[in-house]
Design an enzyme around this catalytic site. Structure first.
Site, PDB file in Angstrom:
ATOM      1  N   GLY A  95       0.957  -0.933   0.271  1.00 38.48           N
ATOM      2  CA  GLY A  95      -0.329   0.175  -0.172  1.00 38.48           C
ATOM      3  C   GLY A  95       0.421   0.935   0.084  1.00 38.48           C
ATOM      4  CE  LYS A 118       9.416   7.489  -5.220  1.00 37.86           C
ATOM      5  NZ  LYS A 118       9.913   7.345  -6.910  1.00 37.86           N
ATOM      6  CG  ASP A 130      13.645   5.242   5.560  1.00 35.25           C
ATOM      7  OD1 ASP A 130      12.369   5.169   4.618  1.00 35.25           O
ATOM      8  OD2 ASP A 130      14.560   5.837   5.377  1.00 35.25           O
ATOM      9  N   GLY A 131       9.772   5.636   5.008  1.00 41.85           N
ATOM     10  CA  GLY A 131       8.939   5.980   4.707  1.00 41.85           C
ATOM     11  C   GLY A 131       9.795   7.456   4.038  1.00 41.85           C
ATOM     12  NE  ARG A 184       4.464  10.162  -8.544  1.00 37.27           N
ATOM     13  CZ  ARG A 184       4.438   9.326  -7.428  1.00 37.27           C
ATOM     14  NH1 ARG A 184       3.620   9.564  -6.433  1.00 37.27           N
ATOM     15  NH2 ARG A 184       6.380   8.928  -7.415  1.00 37.27           N
ATOM     16  CG  ASP A 265       2.901  -2.020  -6.928  1.00 40.87           C
ATOM     17  OD1 ASP A 265       2.984  -3.304  -6.943  1.00 40.87           O
ATOM     18  OD2 ASP A 265       3.537  -1.206  -6.262  1.00 40.87           O
ATOM     19  CG  ASP A 275       6.039   4.790  -7.551  1.00 35.51           C
ATOM     20  OD1 ASP A 275       7.194   5.602  -7.015  1.00 35.51           O
ATOM     21  OD2 ASP A 275       5.903   3.318  -7.402  1.00 35.51           O
TER      22      ASP A 275
END
Length: 467
Positions: A95, A118, A130-131, A184, A265, A275
């Protein structure tokens, strides 16, 4: 770094239809709190299209660095839920793990557009990540989106990059490295993997709601008159997705672009390329060229991209079986090949600067061009520039171009000795200037040159299935 606007201005028109689905489609999340916020890239061309170019630098950083909500928009970011096939292995544990949907709005043409992120922090789907996003990754995404847009590919736009002052550890590049958060602008963030999740959970009512959302928010033409089940919503969406994704695959091939990670995805239902991770542009025409170092089997090599996108469309058909019978979905899927071939011909002629003749003529031209590039090892950008409008051709290519009418090319770009390209050596040099000297001038210069090339190419051919 501020990229000046050239589009007609638009009013800011917030609209958030995603909220009708958000209870089962997404999780509300908080943005990370970063130690610093330094604006590094601001795309006023994109901002002007959605009425946000008037923001001051402080306001821009507040919204796209600290993620204060935009007026009358989403009050809290949403991390979208989805599953997906990753290198053909199904994964239900994914996700939005380092991004979220931040805002929705209409552009001057009334299209619904999303602002997504992002590197904006951890979410319930981050797993061991870690995002965060490296600044190098953000710079690479700027370059990929600018080049693809200039070459006529339907792509997300890099809207903003803010450097965030953290030092990140990465196992596949020198560490510690600088961090950033990227925003984005996209025409939706609904993926094939979004539908796959609903199939896995057997959520038929939610699947029907999602199909209706896509048909309403990303409108397209109806299926062909003879298409079975053409009035069923799921069948209508399948036809539109196949048309759009076939054109997306064709756009990559004609641009000489290797996306690198064509998992379900990463497939937007709108056919919009987005992406960007380990992407590359071809140094020479090589169907086996692979962008991702971890793609050991070459599953997503340059020449296998159409196959990968077709396979992903097949997974959408499988998911939509929750709503309808298989034969009408298969009939839509079977259109992919002919739509892809037609899109390659149309786009090839556009980039070569001649009027498309369609059918076998365009196919012969593409084939002759590919053989010439393979035999001579000429870099694809150089090939298209050298032979623009049918100039400097002989032998098989000249024969294939016989009967084609050149377009009027008065732009001085076509008289220059060398074309713009985006090869890895230049990408690394641009990053090195930033990394070693904090010198952003090479990036600014490159963006200006690429946009000038885009102006020279003009408006790309629009497929029937694009909204």
């Amino acid at each position: 770094m501020r990229v000046k606007e050239i589009e007609q201005p638009a009013d800011y028109r917030p609209e958030t239809p995603i909220l009708a689905l958000s209870e089962w489609l997404a999780d509300p999340v908080e943005a990370a709190r970063f130690p610093k916020h330094r604006l590094r890239f601001r795309n006023d061309r994109a901002a002007r299209a959605v009425g946000l170019d008037h923001l001051s630098e402080a306001e821009w950083v507040a919204h796209f660095g600290r993620f204060a909500p935009l007026p009358d928009n989403l009050s809290q970011p949403l991390a979208l839920r989805y599953h997906g096939h990753q290198f053909r292995v199904y994964n239900p544990e994914i996700g939005d793990g380092r991004g979220f949907l931040f805002a929705q709005m209409r552009d001057q043409g009334a299209r619904l557009l999303d602002l997504g992120t992002k590197g904006s922090g951890r979410t319930p789907w981050s797993r061991a990540g870690d995002g965060r996003l490296t600044l190098k990754g953000a710079v690479r995404e700027i370059l990929a989106t600018e080049m693809l847009e200039a070459l006529g590919v339907n792509t997300s736009k890099t809207f903003s990059v803010v450097e965030t002052g953290e030092e990140l550890q990465r196992g596949d590049e020198p560490s510690p490295t600088r961090s950033a958060v990227l925003t984005r602008l996209s025409h939706g963030h609904i993926r094939i993997g979004t539908f796959q999740r609903l199939l896995a959970l057997e959520e038929r009512e939610h699947m029907a709601e999602l199909v209706d959302y896509c048909l309403k928010q990303f409108p397209g033409p109806p299926p062909p008159e003879d298409a079975p089940g053409r009035n069923e919503p799921a069948v209508m969406l399948m036809h539109q997705a196949v048309e759009r994704l076939a054109d997306c695959a064709a756009g990559w091939m004609v641009a000489g672009f290797v996306h690198g990670v064509l998992n379900t995805d990463n497939m937007n239902i709108t056919g919009e390329s987005f992406d960007y991770g380990p992407w590359r542009f071809l140094p020479r025409w090589d169907p086996g060229f692979t962008a991702a170092y971890f793609d050991h089997a070459g599953l997503y090599a340059f020449g296998r991209q159409p196959e990968a996108v077709h396979w992903n469309c097949g997974q959408l058909a499988v998911a939509l079986r929750l709503l309808t019978d298989a034969p009408p979905l298969i009939a839509a899927l079977e259109r992919f090949g002919e739509l892809y071939v037609a899109a390659v011909g149309r786009r090839w002629c556009w980039r070569l600067g001649v009027e498309s003749r369609g059918g076998e003529a365009d196919g012969a031209l593409v084939g002759a061009s590919e053989r010439l590039m393979a035999e001579t090892s000429i870099q694809p950008d150089a090939f298209f520039h050298r032979h623009r409008g049918g100039r400097a051709v002989s032998d098989a290519l000249g024969e294939a171009l016989s009967g084609y009418e050149p377009v009027g090319d008065s732009h001085p770009y076509w008289k220059e000795d060398a074309p713009q390209s985006m090869l890895i050596e230049e990408v690394e040099a641009i990053w090195s200037a930033i990394d070693e000297r904090d010198d952003w001038r090479p990036l600014e210069t490159k963006i200006a040159a690429v946009r000038r090339m885009g102006e020279a190419h003009g408006t790309p051919p629009v497929p029937r299935g694009h909204a």
